[in-house]
Design an enzyme around this catalytic site. Structure first.
Site, PDB file in Angstrom:
ATOM      1  N   HIS A 145       1.177  -1.454  -0.123  1.00 45.10           N
ATOM      2  CA  HIS A 145       0.411  -0.024   0.022  1.00 45.10           C
ATOM      3  C   HIS A 145       0.923   1.135   0.033  1.00 45.10           C
ATOM      4  CE1 HIS A 145      -3.394   2.662   1.428  1.00 45.10           C
ATOM      5  NE2 HIS A 145      -2.373   2.482   2.122  1.00 45.10           N
ATOM      6  N   GLU A 146       2.273   1.464   0.514  1.00 43.06           N
ATOM      7  CA  GLU A 146       2.580   2.087   1.005  1.00 43.06           C
ATOM      8  C   GLU A 146       3.745   2.510  -0.699  1.00 43.06           C
ATOM      9  OE1 GLU A 146       1.765   4.538   3.105  1.00 43.06           O
ATOM     10  OE2 GLU A 146       0.992   3.245   4.173  1.00 43.06           O
ATOM     11  N   HIS A 149       1.950   4.174  -2.645  1.00 44.61           N
ATOM     12  CA  HIS A 149       2.281   5.632  -2.576  1.00 44.61           C
ATOM     13  C   HIS A 149       2.410   6.366  -3.276  1.00 44.61           C
ATOM     14  CE1 HIS A 149      -2.226   6.662  -0.409  1.00 44.61           C
ATOM     15  NE2 HIS A 149      -1.659   5.788   0.265  1.00 44.61           N
ATOM     16  N   GLU A 230      -6.508   6.431  -1.067  1.00 49.84           N
ATOM     17  CA  GLU A 230      -6.373   5.471  -0.153  1.00 49.84           C
ATOM     18  C   GLU A 230      -6.866   4.420  -1.078  1.00 49.84           C
ATOM     19  OE1 GLU A 230      -4.461   5.103   2.633  1.00 49.84           O
ATOM     20  OE2 GLU A 230      -4.155   7.268   2.184  1.00 49.84           O
TER      21      GLU A 230
END
Lengths: 476, 189
Positions: A145-146, A149, A230
């Site tokens: 997930h990071e 980003h 997100e």
């Protein structure tokens, strides 16, 4: 990925322009209110200047300021091989050009964030609570997930938008506080009484109203930007790992944890994987993250595969509507992305207490503690500047020499430097040979001077020099 | 009349410049994508090599503990040298496949040796190997992602015109023939 980044750019641009208009209008109003009706553009100039200065600071030092204020400490492969490996796995999956720097925040609350100005200068920080609470697959989901980003350029957009929000908040604060001491009236001496005429008063009131409204508006824009990102990062994360359940169960664990993150504030909150400030379930225009239950439901609903299309379908099933969360260009790739099997855990789930203890030891290792296992089995931990040379084991009473300067890492580094050949010949005897037992810390005496030598489990060299007499000792 | 001609000329020049610059940018994007595909392919090799490097350590560490499993260890060593010597994509993928098999057999055997499983060195190696297996499969996955992006670009208008012109060919996806190999070997400890 190209389409995603491009779509991201377009959407962010609209929000940036809206925030920019907020900032400049605020500057204009403040300029008119303080410096007279003609000075509006001067105010715009000042507002622009504030923004440029803050942007430059954040571009060059934003990540280090954020990491510093979160008390994040850099970790290497030696300190936490698993975390490092997982980040590297995701770096490979995302085809990122360089490895992000990895940080650990000493905080029992499970959370994580990514920062940096571009994929070449990026960092990923996780809390110690995250490391102790999650298994490998879950940790991989969070890191993915990071990494998304970073890959989707969210980190730079969020930083950029955060700076704009910061500038707006700063100018409006200065104005509102300054006005408390009587805005135009303080300048009456200069403009000869006419300064506080009817028109000026109206401008002044408008400026005050706008100074109150602008930060709120900007915040709404900022959070809207953050919420979209997100979902997208969840989708990309699921696609990178090919395993949506990992991220889903990580989000469950993070969401159910009721420990609050201590070092965070309004501006940094959107950067975390789950908002550290908000109570569960709240969702509205002032929330930085989508409701965590929805995120979990969507990820759990991805039955058919791990592609963007699967995420989009699951999104529509949970939230209704046609989705629209994933740019349509990314949905067109028709390749099916099968979900992989769960990784097998190395061992039966550990006692949570043991895992917490492990994490605490890890943080000690980051802080240069020395570890020594006494013969009775007690693990003794020495802080970096331990004042005594000797230490008596509190359990069995054995006397130990405090390992000077040799924490696990220092020992590993020191051992990599081969001992000087001179020392061996100086004694005129063949060097002492010590056979390793490979059972944690090992200690033995130097045959030259009798000093107690300790060998860290992380020691990888083939020889070392005695710390008191310098004699070379071969390690097998 | 002259001004009319000049105007047309100007429009033509501007149009030509526009076309040239878009061709240049499409060409550059194609080159960038092709290099990414190549780089992704190289990444797979890096990880395979890393696995080859880790295996001697593993065998060395395990030797003392699994005395009765000489054959299993020898198989790993043999499969490793075979994989290192293999030439050509087909041969290599076959050799790497049998190396994976040998390794998963070894990790099944390890279950019977609690002393080995408790060894610090072995635990560290185990994490490295698990991660390397993951990295190999992620590198393959990333390669296929890059190929997909590149091939899409080559087929899509208007870049398909220039892709043909400048000889950008479609790349093959990485495919594992044996369905079992699609997954990294089940490493269970």
């Amino acid at each position: 990925m190209w389409e995603l980044i491009a779509a991201n750019k377009r959407k962010s641009l609209i929000i940036f322009i809206a925030m920019g208009i907020c900032l400049l209008t605020l500057g204009y109003c403040v300029g008119m209110a303080w410096l007279g009706p003609d000075a509006g553009f001067f105010g715009v100039l000042i507002a622009f200047g504030v923004w440029v200065v803050l942007s430059l600071i954040s571009y060059f030092a934003g990540d280090s300021i954020l990491l510093y204020t979160s008390n994040a400490q850099a970790v290497t492969h030696d300190i936490h091989p698993q975390l490092f490996n997982i980040v590297e796995e995701m770096k490979i999956a995302a085809s990122l050009p360089v490895m992000p720097r990895i940080y650990i925040i000493d905080d029992p609350s499970p959370n994580a964030f990514a920062t940096g100005r571009d994929p070449q200068h990026s960092s990923i920080a996780v809390t110690s609570g995250l490391l102790s609470g999650l298994n490998r697959d879950e940790l991989q989901g969070v890191v993915a997930h990071e990494m998304s980003h970073i890959l989707n350029r969210d980190i730079s957009y969020l930083t950029f938008a955060g700076v704009m929000l910061g500038s707006i908040a700063m100018i409006s604060q200065i104005f509102l506080r300054g006005s408390r001491f009587g805005g135009c009236s303080s300048r009456r001496y200069r403009s000869g009484g006419s300064g506080c005429g009817q028109a000026q008063l109206i401008i002044f009131i408008i400026a005050i109203v706008f100074a109150i409204l602008a930060p709120i508006l900007a915040r709404i824009f900022y959070f809207a930007l953050s919420r979209k990102r997100e979902y997208l990062a969840d989708a990309s994360g699921a696609r990178l790992t090919r395993y949506p359940s990992g991220l889903a169960s990580a989000l469950e664990k993070i969401g159910f944890s009721n420990i609050k993150l201590s070092s965070t504030n309004n501006i940094t909150a959107p950067m975390y994987i789950v908002n550290p400030l908000q109570a569960d379930g709240y969702s509205g225009i002032f929330s930085t993250h989508p409701p965590i239950q929805d995120r979990i439901k969507i990820l759990r609903g991805m039955a058919g595969g791990a592609s963007y299309l699967d995420y989009s379908k699951a999104f529509s099933a949970v939230k209704g509507g046609s989705g629209g969360i994933i740019p349509s260009a990314a949905l067109s790739d028709s390749a099916s992305v099968p979900i992989r099997d769960a990784g097998v855990e190395k061992e039966a789930p550990k006692d949570p207490k043991d895992k917490t203890r492990e994490t605490i030891d890890l943080l000690r290792a980051v802080n240069n503690y020395a570890f020594l296992t006494c013969a009775c089995g007690l693990k003794i931990k020495f802080p970096k500047n331990f004042a005594q040379n000797e230490f008596i084991c509190p359990r069995c009473g054995r006397k130990h020499e405090v390992p000077s300067s040799n924490n696990v890492l220092a020992a590993a580094v020191a051992s990599a430097i081969p001992a000087k050949p001179v020392t061996a010949t100086a004694y005129g005897v063949s060097p002492q040979v010590y056979a390793r037992k490979n059972v944690g810390w090992e200690s033995f005496n130097c045959s030259g001077c009798g000093a107690l030598l300790q060998l860290s489990p992380a020691f990888i060299g083939t020889s070392l020099a005695c710390h008191s007499c310098g004699k070379e000792i071969k390690i097998r | 009349m002259m001004t009319m001609m000049g105007l047309i000329l100007l429009v033509l020049v501007v149009f030509l410049l526009f076309v040239l610059s878009s061709v240049a940018s499409i060409y550059n994007i194609l080159v960038g994508l092709r290099n990414q595909v190549k780089n992704a392919w190289a990444q797979i090799d890096v990880q395979l090599k890393r696995r080859h490097d880790l295996i001697p350590n593993l065998v060395e560490t395990a030797k003392g503990y699994v005395k009765h499993e000489r054959e299993t260890l020898e198989n790993i060593t043999k499969a490793r040298s075979a994989a290192m010597g293999a030439q050509g994509v087909a041969d290599r993928s076959k050799a790497e496949g049998s190396l994976s098999d040998a390794m998963s057999k070894f990790f099944v055997v390890v279950e019977n040796y609690p002393d080995l499983k408790a060894n610090q060195n072995f635990l560290a190696l185990q994490e490295e190997l698990t991660s390397t297996e993951n990295k190999i499969s992620f590198a393959r996955q990333a390669y296929n992602d890059q190929v997909l992006g590149y091939n899409n670009k080559i087929q899509m208008f208007p870049s398909n015109i220039f892709a043909g012109m400048f000889n950008f060919r479609q790349e093959q996806f990485f495919q594992v023939e044996n369905a079992d190999e699609r997954q990294a070997p089940k490493v269970s400890f």
